[in-house]
Design a protein around this motif. Structure first.
Motif, PDB file in Angstrom:
ATOM      1  N   PHE A  21       0.871  -1.268  -0.112  1.00  0.00           N
ATOM      2  CA  PHE A  21      -0.102  -0.157  -0.035  1.00  0.00           C
ATOM      3  C   PHE A  21       0.990   1.097   0.058  1.00  0.00           C
ATOM      4  O   PHE A  21       1.925   1.240   0.704  1.00  0.00           O
ATOM      5  N   GLN A  22       0.599   2.281  -0.692  1.00  0.00           N
ATOM      6  CA  GLN A  22       1.061   3.480  -0.570  1.00  0.00           C
ATOM      7  C   GLN A  22      -0.205   4.492  -0.124  1.00  0.00           C
ATOM      8  O   GLN A  22      -1.100   4.536  -0.872  1.00  0.00           O
ATOM      9  N   VAL A  23       0.283   5.253   0.733  1.00  0.00           N
ATOM     10  CA  VAL A  23      -0.859   6.199   1.536  1.00  0.00           C
ATOM     11  C   VAL A  23       0.175   7.462   1.776  1.00  0.00           C
ATOM     12  O   VAL A  23       1.087   7.550   2.244  1.00  0.00           O
ATOM     13  N   GLN A  24      -0.614   8.595   1.239  1.00  0.00           N
ATOM     14  CA  GLN A  24      -0.036   9.879   1.583  1.00  0.00           C
ATOM     15  C   GLN A  24      -0.565  10.709   2.522  1.00  0.00           C
ATOM     16  O   GLN A  24      -1.993  10.505   2.701  1.00  0.00           O
ATOM     17  N   LEU A  25      -0.102  11.148   3.449  1.00  0.00           N
ATOM     18  CA  LEU A  25      -0.451  11.869   4.911  1.00  0.00           C
ATOM     19  C   LEU A  25       0.128  12.967   5.051  1.00  0.00           C
ATOM     20  O   LEU A  25       1.068  13.422   4.713  1.00  0.00           O
ATOM     21  N   SER A  26      -0.902  13.983   5.576  1.00  0.00           N
ATOM     22  CA  SER A  26      -0.334  15.392   5.962  1.00  0.00           C
ATOM     23  C   SER A  26      -0.154  15.365   7.195  1.00  0.00           C
ATOM     24  O   SER A  26      -0.598  14.628   8.265  1.00  0.00           O
ATOM     25  N   GLY A  27       1.093  16.130   7.882  1.00  0.00           N
ATOM     26  CA  GLY A  27       1.308  16.188   9.022  1.00  0.00           C
ATOM     27  C   GLY A  27       2.774  16.823   9.287  1.00  0.00           C
ATOM     28  O   GLY A  27       3.412  16.739   8.504  1.00  0.00           O
ATOM     29  N   ALA A  28       2.679  17.785  10.261  1.00  0.00           N
ATOM     30  CA  ALA A  28       4.198  18.363  10.727  1.00  0.00           C
ATOM     31  C   ALA A  28       5.122  17.554  11.349  1.00  0.00           C
ATOM     32  O   ALA A  28       6.347  17.799  11.038  1.00  0.00           O
TER      33      ALA A  28
END
Length: 82
Positions: A43-50
């Motif tokens: 799986f490839q998952v893009q996530l936002s977060g600092a």
């Protein structure tokens, strides 16, 4: 933004019938030296977060909640900033 690359495979104690079939087929095609084959899911998952640590914790939480069967599967992941 982060990219999580998640690899799910059977636990070592679980027979991987698809991997056995693939290994057998490769040997019939005269490929030599193949000790074992493990098949799995990717799986490839893009996530936002600092914060990378917080994103990693989130990845672990959703993988364990949804993407794996705790009885038969295990996982590893790579997390990179994109």
């Amino acid at each position: 933004m982060y990219l999580a690359k998640i690899y799910v495979t059977y636990k070592p104690s679980i027979l991987d019938p698809q991997g056995v079939v693939i290994k057998s087929a490769l040997e019939r095609l005269d490929y030599q030296g193949i000790e074992s084959v493990t098949q799995g899911k990717y799986f490839q998952v893009q996530l936002s977060g600092a914060d990378e640590a917080a994103v990693a914790k989130e990845v672990e939480a959703f993988v364990e909640a949804l993407l794996i069967n705790h009885n038969t599967e295990t996982y590893t992941y790579d997390l990179t900033e994109i």
